[in-house]
Design a protein around this motif. Structure first.
Motif, PDB file in Angstrom:
ATOM      1  N   GLY A 141       0.829  -1.192   0.000  1.00  0.00           N
ATOM      2  CA  GLY A 141       0.000   0.000   0.000  1.00  0.00           C
ATOM      3  C   GLY A 141       0.862   1.239   0.000  1.00  0.00           C
ATOM      4  N   ASP A 142       0.234   2.425   0.234  1.00  0.00           N
ATOM      5  CA  ASP A 142       0.929   3.708   0.216  1.00  0.00           C
ATOM      6  C   ASP A 142       1.170   4.182   1.637  1.00  0.00           C
ATOM      7  N   HIS A 143       2.420   4.448   1.958  1.00  0.00           N
ATOM      8  CA  HIS A 143       2.816   4.919   3.284  1.00  0.00           C
ATOM      9  C   HIS A 143       3.363   6.328   3.153  1.00  0.00           C
ATOM     10  N   THR A 144       2.936   7.220   4.070  1.00  0.00           N
ATOM     11  CA  THR A 144       3.462   8.588   4.070  1.00  0.00           C
ATOM     12  C   THR A 144       4.360   8.772   5.274  1.00  0.00           C
ATOM     13  N   ILE A 145       5.298   9.703   5.151  1.00  0.00           N
ATOM     14  CA  ILE A 145       6.299   9.905   6.199  1.00  0.00           C
ATOM     15  C   ILE A 145       6.315  11.370   6.612  1.00  0.00           C
ATOM     16  N   GLY A 146       6.291  11.615   7.900  1.00  0.00           N
ATOM     17  CA  GLY A 146       6.470  12.947   8.449  1.00  0.00           C
ATOM     18  C   GLY A 146       7.795  13.004   9.205  1.00  0.00           C
ATOM     19  N   ILE A 147       8.493  14.131   9.168  1.00  0.00           N
ATOM     20  CA  ILE A 147       9.822  14.258   9.757  1.00  0.00           C
ATOM     21  C   ILE A 147       9.863  15.456  10.702  1.00  0.00           C
ATOM     22  N   SER A 148      10.562  15.279  11.803  1.00  0.00           N
ATOM     23  CA  SER A 148      10.876  16.381  12.719  1.00  0.00           C
ATOM     24  C   SER A 148      12.368  16.353  12.983  1.00  0.00           C
ATOM     25  N   VAL A 149      12.983  17.546  12.978  1.00  0.00           N
ATOM     26  CA  VAL A 149      14.424  17.662  13.171  1.00  0.00           C
ATOM     27  C   VAL A 149      14.700  18.736  14.228  1.00  0.00           C
ATOM     28  N   TRP A 150      15.642  18.408  15.204  1.00  0.00           N
ATOM     29  CA  TRP A 150      16.048  19.384  16.218  1.00  0.00           C
ATOM     30  C   TRP A 150      17.544  19.646  16.073  1.00  0.00           C
ATOM     31  N   ASP A 151      17.915  20.923  16.152  1.00  0.00           N
ATOM     32  CA  ASP A 151      19.352  21.216  16.126  1.00  0.00           C
ATOM     33  C   ASP A 151      19.834  21.453  17.557  1.00  0.00           C
ATOM     34  N   VAL A 152      21.115  21.810  17.717  1.00  0.00           N
ATOM     35  CA  VAL A 152      21.713  21.947  19.052  1.00  0.00           C
ATOM     36  C   VAL A 152      21.113  23.088  19.854  1.00  0.00           C
ATOM     37  N   THR A 153      20.445  24.023  19.192  1.00  0.00           N
ATOM     38  CA  THR A 153      19.825  25.147  19.918  1.00  0.00           C
ATOM     39  C   THR A 153      18.431  24.801  20.389  1.00  0.00           C
ATOM     40  N   GLY A 154      17.970  23.602  19.996  1.00  0.00           N
ATOM     41  CA  GLY A 154      16.616  23.201  20.369  1.00  0.00           C
ATOM     42  C   GLY A 154      15.575  23.587  19.343  1.00  0.00           C
ATOM     43  N   THR A 155      15.974  24.252  18.274  1.00  0.00           N
ATOM     44  CA  THR A 155      15.015  24.635  17.231  1.00  0.00           C
ATOM     45  C   THR A 155      14.532  23.400  16.485  1.00  0.00           C
ATOM     46  N   ARG A 156      13.218  23.341  16.314  1.00  0.00           N
ATOM     47  CA  ARG A 156      12.593  22.176  15.689  1.00  0.00           C
ATOM     48  C   ARG A 156      12.013  22.557  14.325  1.00  0.00           C
ATOM     49  N   THR A 157      12.248  21.701  13.332  1.00  0.00           N
ATOM     50  CA  THR A 157      11.659  21.884  11.999  1.00  0.00           C
ATOM     51  C   THR A 157      10.822  20.660  11.692  1.00  0.00           C
ATOM     52  N   ASP A 158       9.546  20.884  11.362  1.00  0.00           N
ATOM     53  CA  ASP A 158       8.606  19.784  11.084  1.00  0.00           C
ATOM     54  C   ASP A 158       8.186  19.802   9.616  1.00  0.00           C
ATOM     55  N   LYS A 159       7.981  18.630   9.121  1.00  0.00           N
ATOM     56  CA  LYS A 159       7.360  18.464   7.804  1.00  0.00           C
ATOM     57  C   LYS A 159       6.462  17.249   7.864  1.00  0.00           C
ATOM     58  N   ALA A 160       5.158  17.511   7.923  1.00  0.00           N
ATOM     59  CA  ALA A 160       4.202  16.420   8.121  1.00  0.00           C
ATOM     60  C   ALA A 160       4.122  15.506   6.894  1.00  0.00           C
TER      61      ALA A 160
END
Length: 549
Positions: A101-120
């Motif tokens: 079937g079709d699977h989707t992926i969401g990603i979250s990334v944190w850098d050393v300053t604690g800043t988070r970047t999300d992509k659902a």
């Protein structure tokens, strides 16, 4: 200002299981950053791969895989596997199973300053059971461009979840780029008629669906070449070196039933075969129009030879045979001209020689052949300028010059005539056209002479008479005869002078004799001169010196 640009991508470093088909994710643009995620096939499932571009060190990566049944798997155990400049690559340490079937992926990334970047919606993975064409072929294997209908057939297989292979019934098979579709039977077999339309490769394909992945197979098509013919117009008659003309022609192909049809949109090469050297030189190319004809080709006549039209000379055309055609051999001729022609002397004494001089040149010839060297030139005579008679023949020198002489017996015209040269004679395969000089009229008069001339007595006493006498004759045929009634002028030149002085004029008698007396005054030379007439040439008699004492 801190920069955090996160990019995650699939790292396909291991093959997918043989019974599964993996469709890699496409790039997806995020509002804050570009984040792409994917999955790589490994033993026991799939490992999530992430590629991050960031100006800060990455501390943590998290992925959420959303499954087609509504469930989700969170992956936390990412490890940084490579770091180059500002690019970070991470992979999950443990594989996760992914169902069909079709699977989707969401990603979250944190850098050393604690800043988070999300992509659902960072990426997707489509998992399908594999399919393949067990066979694909056409019959007949070799066709031509007109009789191009073939039967295409083949068999499609699919994988089961157990990893075995079985026929795939009811699958729609598409002939790519063409309006033909077929459906497989219970054995996965399909068959149908198509027209190749000149295609060299026929691709049959199955587009993946919810369960089964895509498959395709290429079938090579071989063509027998259809016969062709090409024509080229002959060079018009009468053209000479330096003249211009245009060549045209037509390219055609023959149907299997025998009819000839125009062949447009093909390149025809125009060349010239030199008759003298045997070498062929390409002149230009033309592309045929819809009616098979090619646009006129302007040419200037320079040599003897043949103009040739050729098609498919490099053998790159797979649908049609090669063809070539040359017009008839064109024999080139130089225009020739006799220049500077002149006959002299004018007038001339009857029975004396008239000499014609001139030069034969070739127009539009190269420098080494411009002068017609070593060619025969004829001397002609005509009393009226209409009916000509042959007198003699001579040969030109290295500069094309000639000198011809004939005996003058009556008034008339003289001319030089070069009868030309056929092609193939030295020095080249180019011939010469004939050339005729202008007619030069020469007046023929009787030759005259002063005979028995004498001034006496010698010596003479000053104041005493001196008698000058002699006879004037003209040559008639081969005999000298008296010239009567002609005026003869007596001249005297004193000793030490260079000037002749006319002393008197006297007429000849019926016997041609003349006589005149003068008073002796000084030493000097006496001489008579006849100026001639329309019938007779003039003549100057000899001088006679008289000593006066």
């Amino acid at each position: 200002m801190r920069r955090l640009a996160t990019v995650l991508t699939a790292l396909a470093i291991a093959p997918a299981p043989a019974f599964l088909a993996l469709t890699p994710p496409a790039a997806v643009a995020a509002t804050v950053s570009d984040v792409i995620a994917g999955a790589q096939a490994v033993e026991g499932g799939y490992r999530i791969a992430v590629r991050v571009s960031s100006d800060q060190a990455i501390e943590r990566v998290q992925a959420v895989v959303h499954h087609p049944d509504g469930g989700a798997t969170t992956v936390e155990d990412f490890q940084i596997v490579q770091r180059t400049a500002l690019v970070w690559e991470a992979r999950s340490a443990s594989p996760i199973p992914l169902s069909i079937g079709d699977h989707t992926i969401g990603i979250s990334v944190w850098d050393v300053t604690g800043t988070r970047t999300d992509k659902a919606d960072a990426g997707a993975v489509a998992v399908r059971l594999a399919t393949r064409f067990a066979s694909a072929a056409i019959v007949p294997h070799v066709i031509n461009l007109v009789e191009d209908q073939v039967t295409v057939s083949g068999r499609l297989l699919r994988r089961t979840v157990e990893g075995t292979e079985e026929p795939y019934p009811g699958a729609t098979i598409q002939v790519e780029g063409m309006p033909y579709t077929f459906v497989t039977d219970e054995q996965g077999v399909f068959s149908g008629k198509i027209r190749t339309g000149g295609k060299r490769t026929i691709r049959v394909s199955y587009a993946y669906g919810p369960v089964y992945g895509a498959a395709s197979a290429d079938i090579q098509v071989s063509y027998t070449q259809l016969p062709t013919r090409v024509s080229i117009s002959p060079v018009p008659q009468g053209l000479r070196v330096g003249d211009s003309t245009t060549l045209s022609g037509k390219l055609e192909w023959r149907r299997p039933t025998g009819e000839w049809e125009p062949l447009g949109g093909r390149t025809v090469e125009i060349s010239f075969l030199d008759l003298e050297t045997g070498t062929e030189q390409k002149l230009t190319e033309r592309v045929t129009g819809a009616d098979g004809s090619f646009s006129p080709v302007p040419v200037t006549i320079t040599r003897s030879g043949r103009y040739i039209a050729s098609f498919n000379r490099d053998r790159s055309e797979i649908y049609y045979t090669s063809a070539g055609s040359g017009g008839y051999i064109h024999y080139a001729y130089y225009r020739t001209q006799i220049v500077g022609a002149n006959a002299d002397p004018e007038p001339v004494g009857a029975g004396s020689k008239v000499t014609m001089r001139g030069q034969v040149i070739r127009q539009n010839a190269p420098a080494d052949q411009a002068m017609a060297a070593g060619v025969p030139v004829l001397l002609h005579f005509s009393p009226d300028g209409r009916q000509w008679e042959y007198v003699t023949t001579g040969t030109t020198d290295a500069q094309g010059r000639f000198m011809l002489s004939g005996v003058a017996r009556r008034d008339g015209y003289w001319r030089a005539y070069y009868e030309g040269r056929s092609t193939g004679e030295a020095p080249s395969a180019i011939g010469d056209l004939q050339a005729i000089s202008g007619a030069d009229h020469v007046d023929v008069r009787y030759r005259t002479r002063v005979s028995s001339f004498n001034a006496s007595p010698e010596p003479v006493t000053k104041g005493r008479p001196i008698t000058v006498q002699g006879r004037l004759d003209r040559l008639v045929g081969s005999s000298w005869k008296a010239l009567t009634g002609a005026s003869v002028t007596v001249y005297f030149k004193p000793n030490g002078s260079t000037v002749w002085t006319a002393m008197s004029t006297v007429k000849t008698s019926s016997t041609g004799w003349f006589k005149k007396s003068f008073t002796a005054s000084k030493d000097g030379t006496w001489m008579v001169k006849y100026n001639g007439s329309s019938a007779n040439l003039g003549v100057q008699g000899p001088g006679d010196y008289v000593d006066v004492r």
